[in-house]
Scaffold this motif. Sequence first.
Motif, short mmCIF file in Angstrom:
data_model
loop_
_atom_site.label_atom_id
_atom_site.label_comp_id
_atom_site.label_asym_id
_atom_site.label_seq_id
_atom_site.Cartn_x
_atom_site.Cartn_y
_atom_site.Cartn_z
N CYS A 1 0.82 -1.21 0.00
CA CYS A 1 0.00 0.00 0.00
C CYS A 1 0.86 1.26 0.00
CB CYS A 1 -0.92 0.00 1.21
SG CYS A 1 -1.94 -1.49 1.36
N GLN A 2 2.15 1.12 -0.25
CA GLN A 2 3.06 2.25 -0.12
C GLN A 2 2.71 3.37 -1.10
OE1 GLN A 2 7.20 1.24 -0.40
NE2 GLN A 2 7.86 3.20 0.43
N LYS A 3 2.61 3.04 -2.38
CA LYS A 3 2.29 4.08 -3.37
C LYS A 3 0.86 4.58 -3.18
CE LYS A 3 5.61 2.76 -6.93
NZ LYS A 3 5.80 2.38 -8.37
N ALA A 4 0.00 3.70 -2.70
CA ALA A 4 -1.38 4.12 -2.48
C ALA A 4 -1.47 5.14 -1.36
CB ALA A 4 -2.25 2.91 -2.17
N THR A 5 -0.72 4.93 -0.29
CA THR A 5 -0.79 5.84 0.85
C THR A 5 -0.01 7.12 0.62
OG1 THR A 5 1.04 4.66 1.90
CG2 THR A 5 -1.18 3.99 2.53
N GLU A 6 1.10 7.01 -0.10
CA GLU A 6 1.96 8.19 -0.27
C GLU A 6 1.63 9.00 -1.51
OE1 GLU A 6 5.88 6.64 -0.22
OE2 GLU A 6 5.82 6.03 1.89
N GLU A 7 1.20 8.32 -2.58
CA GLU A 7 0.99 9.01 -3.84
C GLU A 7 -0.42 8.83 -4.39
OE1 GLU A 7 4.02 7.67 -6.52
OE2 GLU A 7 5.54 7.58 -4.93
N LYS A 8 -1.29 8.17 -3.60
CA LYS A 8 -2.67 7.90 -4.01
C LYS A 8 -2.73 7.13 -5.33
CE LYS A 8 -4.63 9.81 -0.46
NZ LYS A 8 -3.46 9.86 0.42
N GLN A 9 -1.76 6.22 -5.52
CA GLN A 9 -1.79 5.34 -6.66
C GLN A 9 -2.41 4.01 -6.25
OE1 GLN A 9 1.99 5.02 -8.68
NE2 GLN A 9 2.44 7.20 -8.45
N GLU A 10 -2.45 3.07 -7.19
CA GLU A 10 -3.10 1.79 -6.92
C GLU A 10 -2.27 0.94 -5.96
OE1 GLU A 10 -3.90 -0.26 -10.51
OE2 GLU A 10 -5.44 1.15 -11.19
N VAL A 11 -2.97 0.10 -5.20
CA VAL A 11 -2.32 -0.90 -4.37
C VAL A 11 -1.73 -1.98 -5.29
CG1 VAL A 11 -2.76 -2.74 -2.69
CG2 VAL A 11 -3.79 -0.49 -2.39
N VAL A 12 -0.54 -2.46 -4.94
CA VAL A 12 0.14 -3.48 -5.73
C VAL A 12 0.02 -4.83 -5.02
CG1 VAL A 12 2.35 -4.24 -6.71
CG2 VAL A 12 1.78 -1.79 -6.63
#
Length: 461
Positions: free
Chosen positions: A316-327
């Motif tokens: 959830c790193q990009k999702a939480t930091e950059e509002k991108q999709e969960v990987v």
Amino acid sequence: MAGRCARPLQTVDTEFTADSVEWCPLEGYRHLLACGTYQLRRPDSGCGSQSGSKGGLEVEEPHVRLGRLYLYSFNEDNSTSSLDEVQRRDTAAILDMKWCHIPVAGSALLGLADASGSIQLLRLGGSQESSSLLQPVSSITLNEQCLALSLDWSTGKSGRASDQSLKIISSNSKGQLHFLMVNEAGSGLQHMASWQAHHFEAWIAAFNYWQTEVVYSGGDDGLLKGWDTRMPATSIFTSKRHSLGVCSIQSSPHREHILATGSYDEHVLLWDTRNMKQPWADTPVQGGVWRLKWHPFHHHLLLAACMHSGFRVLSCQKATEEKQEVVVLTSHTLPNSLVYGADWSWLLVRSLQPIPSFSFPLGDMGARLADWAHGLKVVSTSPAASLQAVTDDDGEGHARSQRSVKPKPSLLDRKSGSQSHTAAKIYDCSFYPEGINFDISLLATCSFYDHVLHLWKWEAS
């Protein structure tokens, strides 16, 4: 982060179908793993028929819900197995269980939600002779006419204030929530409030770990709700964003305002608790999401037990930091099983070249990352001991399978070994500063139908 894999280390036959697995989070006890089971048994036909006669009519007797609690030790001294059974207790069927995240009166406490409608508290050891055994200390029956389906402790966030009350929230099969207080000795449960939260089963209840007056609930009515325990009569929000029953919720213990939810609709949603109108991430996982667990140290990793689709590890790193999709980093399906329980171990695995005892440098991450080697060994979580163990497999990458073995009640009281440091170790992360990047973790899953507990090593491929 892509291309990660989970390698099976061991399977254990739990005899009854297994639905809950929890690693102990307390320092000194992090090698302990609890597993809860649920078995629906038809009335015994050996002592009469399965049905009785009442007024000339055949009346079918109700099924019996049996349960068993297992306690295992991740054993660094056993060359043939990673997990040893140290205790088993027959109980009512277990629907959920959680360790309290902090010691209570100097002891570890495990809470159980069972099919008798009760919440039980068990303490780990009351004396040196029974230090590795769970002993019942308190129980409260909330509703005899239903099943207790879930529970959560208010202690999930690190840095909890010492004067903060110790609380439990529980849900049941009639859609009710129950708010409980635990006394400072851990020997008593006090019922504070109960209220109707859902029209059907309230599958899950969980605390906001950052604001423990707030709790969340999910029900078979497809609703996700928030509640203030000081005024529980009216929900503070109701979300219909999930399309089917909501059965898993966990507040992030690492970052405020982050909430993860899962549902029979096969989606994991991430929310900002300051705005519960819409989630900011929606991830399909191809299976009903029965449990969600944030990694204890890798703040962005989320483990999902996805029933017929096995388990998933989400970044959830990009999702939480950059509002991108969960990987989705790992997808592991287990045939002919329903994965209901999953949990990260609080022991972290690092591979090392041989080094003198106690000489491991905390800095120099580049050198540490270059020193990967094969195999696992263990350092005890006890501050006074430096223990090691054998490799994690049979040398050929095969997982070992074992049936339940006789209890070994002395496993908690291990003495420091005399072996020299070799290829790898498992560290209690409390020895290291926050943010150190260990790339291998242990996790456990358990499943229905095949009644199996699985131990896994999760690592970069």
